[in-house]
Design a protein around this motif. Structure first.
Motif, PDB file in Angstrom:
ATOM      1  N   ARG A 114       0.836  -1.206   0.000  1.00  0.00           N
ATOM      2  CA  ARG A 114       0.000   0.000   0.000  1.00  0.00           C
ATOM      3  C   ARG A 114       0.868   1.251   0.000  1.00  0.00           C
ATOM      4  NH1 ARG A 114      -4.046  -0.466   4.854  1.00  0.00           N
ATOM      5  NH2 ARG A 114      -5.011   1.342   3.846  1.00  0.00           N
ATOM      6  N   LEU A 115       1.977   1.208   0.736  1.00  0.00           N
ATOM      7  CA  LEU A 115       2.911   2.337   0.722  1.00  0.00           C
ATOM      8  C   LEU A 115       3.517   2.512  -0.668  1.00  0.00           C
ATOM      9  CD1 LEU A 115       4.749   1.741   4.116  1.00  0.00           C
ATOM     10  CD2 LEU A 115       3.152   3.592   3.603  1.00  0.00           C
ATOM     11  N   ASP A 116       3.851   1.388  -1.320  1.00  0.00           N
ATOM     12  CA  ASP A 116       4.392   1.452  -2.679  1.00  0.00           C
ATOM     13  C   ASP A 116       3.387   2.107  -3.631  1.00  0.00           C
ATOM     14  OD1 ASP A 116       6.684   0.182  -1.826  1.00  0.00           O
ATOM     15  OD2 ASP A 116       6.103  -1.791  -2.578  1.00  0.00           O
ATOM     16  N   ALA A 117       2.112   1.714  -3.484  1.00  0.00           N
ATOM     17  CA  ALA A 117       1.072   2.269  -4.355  1.00  0.00           C
ATOM     18  C   ALA A 117       0.882   3.761  -4.099  1.00  0.00           C
ATOM     19  CB  ALA A 117      -0.241   1.526  -4.131  1.00  0.00           C
ATOM     20  N   MET A 118       0.977   4.169  -2.832  1.00  0.00           N
ATOM     21  CA  MET A 118       0.803   5.581  -2.486  1.00  0.00           C
ATOM     22  C   MET A 118       1.915   6.441  -3.067  1.00  0.00           C
ATOM     23  SD  MET A 118       0.919   7.391   1.276  1.00  0.00           S
ATOM     24  CE  MET A 118       2.701   7.044   1.355  1.00  0.00           C
ATOM     25  N   THR A 119       3.154   5.956  -2.994  1.00  0.00           N
ATOM     26  CA  THR A 119       4.292   6.783  -3.404  1.00  0.00           C
ATOM     27  C   THR A 119       4.634   6.634  -4.888  1.00  0.00           C
ATOM     28  OG1 THR A 119       5.835   5.029  -2.712  1.00  0.00           O
ATOM     29  CG2 THR A 119       5.291   6.732  -1.099  1.00  0.00           C
ATOM     30  N   ARG A 120       3.980   5.710  -5.559  1.00  0.00           N
ATOM     31  CA  ARG A 120       4.263   5.516  -6.984  1.00  0.00           C
ATOM     32  C   ARG A 120       3.947   6.804  -7.752  1.00  0.00           C
ATOM     33  NH1 ARG A 120       1.135   1.221  -7.861  1.00  0.00           N
ATOM     34  NH2 ARG A 120       2.764  -0.141  -7.007  1.00  0.00           N
ATOM     35  N   GLY A 121       4.895   7.288  -8.480  1.00  0.00           N
ATOM     36  CA  GLY A 121       4.707   8.528  -9.238  1.00  0.00           C
ATOM     37  C   GLY A 121       5.234   9.756  -8.527  1.00  0.00           C
ATOM     38  N   MET A 122       5.533   9.659  -7.251  1.00  0.00           N
ATOM     39  CA  MET A 122       6.135  10.789  -6.542  1.00  0.00           C
ATOM     40  C   MET A 122       7.598  10.926  -6.954  1.00  0.00           C
ATOM     41  SD  MET A 122       4.628  10.468  -2.648  1.00  0.00           S
ATOM     42  CE  MET A 122       2.865  10.493  -2.334  1.00  0.00           C
ATOM     43  N   SER A 123       8.064  12.152  -7.068  1.00  0.00           N
ATOM     44  CA  SER A 123       9.424  12.379  -7.563  1.00  0.00           C
ATOM     45  C   SER A 123      10.410  12.808  -6.477  1.00  0.00           C
ATOM     46  CB  SER A 123       9.405  13.443  -8.666  1.00  0.00           C
ATOM     47  OG  SER A 123       8.843  14.659  -8.179  1.00  0.00           O
ATOM     48  N   ASP A 124       9.913  13.343  -5.378  1.00  0.00           N
ATOM     49  CA  ASP A 124      10.801  13.849  -4.325  1.00  0.00           C
ATOM     50  C   ASP A 124      11.074  12.744  -3.314  1.00  0.00           C
ATOM     51  OD1 ASP A 124      12.227  15.207  -2.430  1.00  0.00           O
ATOM     52  OD2 ASP A 124      10.629  16.611  -1.913  1.00  0.00           O
ATOM     53  N   ALA A 125      12.331  12.307  -3.225  1.00  0.00           N
ATOM     54  CA  ALA A 125      12.702  11.223  -2.327  1.00  0.00           C
ATOM     55  C   ALA A 125      12.402  11.566  -0.869  1.00  0.00           C
ATOM     56  CB  ALA A 125      14.177  10.882  -2.487  1.00  0.00           C
ATOM     57  N   ALA A 126      12.581  12.812  -0.500  1.00  0.00           N
ATOM     58  CA  ALA A 126      12.326  13.217   0.878  1.00  0.00           C
ATOM     59  C   ALA A 126      10.842  13.090   1.213  1.00  0.00           C
ATOM     60  CB  ALA A 126      12.788  14.656   1.102  1.00  0.00           C
ATOM     61  N   GLU A 127       9.993  13.424   0.272  1.00  0.00           N
ATOM     62  CA  GLU A 127       8.555  13.300   0.481  1.00  0.00           C
ATOM     63  C   GLU A 127       8.150  11.832   0.563  1.00  0.00           C
ATOM     64  OE1 GLU A 127       5.258  16.264  -1.032  1.00  0.00           O
ATOM     65  OE2 GLU A 127       5.661  14.762  -2.575  1.00  0.00           O
ATOM     66  N   ILE A 128       8.711  11.002  -0.321  1.00  0.00           N
ATOM     67  CA  ILE A 128       8.430   9.558  -0.296  1.00  0.00           C
ATOM     68  C   ILE A 128       8.801   8.977   1.064  1.00  0.00           C
ATOM     69  CG2 ILE A 128       9.156   7.320  -1.229  1.00  0.00           C
ATOM     70  CD1 ILE A 128       9.524   8.741  -3.946  1.00  0.00           C
ATOM     71  N   TYR A 129       9.994   9.286   1.516  1.00  0.00           N
ATOM     72  CA  TYR A 129      10.494   8.773   2.796  1.00  0.00           C
ATOM     73  C   TYR A 129       9.614   9.254   3.947  1.00  0.00           C
ATOM     74  CZ  TYR A 129      14.273   7.626   6.186  1.00  0.00           C
ATOM     75  OH  TYR A 129      15.032   7.111   7.210  1.00  0.00           O
ATOM     76  N   SER A 130       9.292  10.523   3.948  1.00  0.00           N
ATOM     77  CA  SER A 130       8.497  11.110   5.022  1.00  0.00           C
ATOM     78  C   SER A 130       7.091  10.520   5.076  1.00  0.00           C
ATOM     79  CB  SER A 130       8.416  12.625   4.839  1.00  0.00           C
ATOM     80  OG  SER A 130       7.542  13.203   5.786  1.00  0.00           O
TER      81      SER A 130
END
Length: 223
Positions: free
Chosen positions: A85-101
């Protein structure tokens, strides 16, 4: 003899048996998860699970050798599906800091929204292979993305991943073991962002951005 499916070349009988077996296994896991949510892992018994899944005890042993093996399977199932579910949420996000957070905040929020599961994760800790197998590689992946993109300044990905997971459990324990009412998810994410090299001001801003909803998985996406 099973009938041959002319379209796929597979046996219809075999496919039906496999689907039925998977459905039965899924019912067992779901019954165990529901019981765990009600009374914690200690409340799980084979009798309670078989009654909840509407199967006989003989059928249970076709899928799991013991109660402990079932509990391990539930852990893997829940944590891996959370990871997906986390993978699906962050898919398409470009900012690594935002993905991590965002990922860190959702992981921490599981203890806030469901204390039974939070305590379960704390008690198991890093000794449970299922937790490490599901979460460890994802943390390492997200940190490596940050390094490769120039967002993170950290030398040892493996160490940073271990610190991410260890601090997750430590903060969960501190929250659950006290009468604190404030959700620590954003403060936790802010601290970890600073650990990987994000400036204090930016870490604070990123960690307090609106949190995206964690998408549900379709039945075909669940393990």
């Amino acid at each position: 003899m099973a009938q041959l499916d002319n379209h796929s070349g597979s046996t219809v009988g075999g496919g039906r048996r496999e689907r039925k077996a998977e459905q039965t296994r899924r019912r067992i896991l779901e019954a165990a998860q529901k019981q765990m949510a009600l009374g914690g892992p200690e409340s799980i018994t084979i009798q309670v699970v078989t009654e909840g899944a509407d199967i006989g005890q003989g059928t249970f042993y076709n899928y799991f050798k013991s109660r402990d093996e079932l509990v391990d399977a539930v852990i893997v199932d829940v944590v891996e599906n959370l990871g997906r579910r986390l993978d699906a949420m962050t898919r398409g996000m470009s900012d690594a800091a935002e993905i991590y957070s965002f990922s860190l905040r959702h992981l921490m929020h599981t203890a806030v929204s469901d204390p039974v599961w939070g305590w379960f994760m704390v008690r198991l800790g890093i000794a449970q292979d299922g937790l490490l197998d599901a979460l460890g590689p994802r943390a390492s992946r997200d940190i490596q993305i940050g390094i490769d993109s120039g967002r993170f300044d950290i030398d040892d990905v493996k160490l940073a991943s271990a610190m991410t997971f260890g601090s997750l459990l430590a903060v969960m324990h501190e929250y659950l073991d006290t009468d604190r009412k404030e959700d620590p998810s954003s403060a936790y994410a802010e601290s970890l962002l600073r650990m990987v090299g994000i400036s204090p001001a930016e870490a604070k801003e990123i960690a307090h951005r609106p949190l995206p909803i964690l998408p549900e998985l379709s039945p075909s996406e669940m393990i």
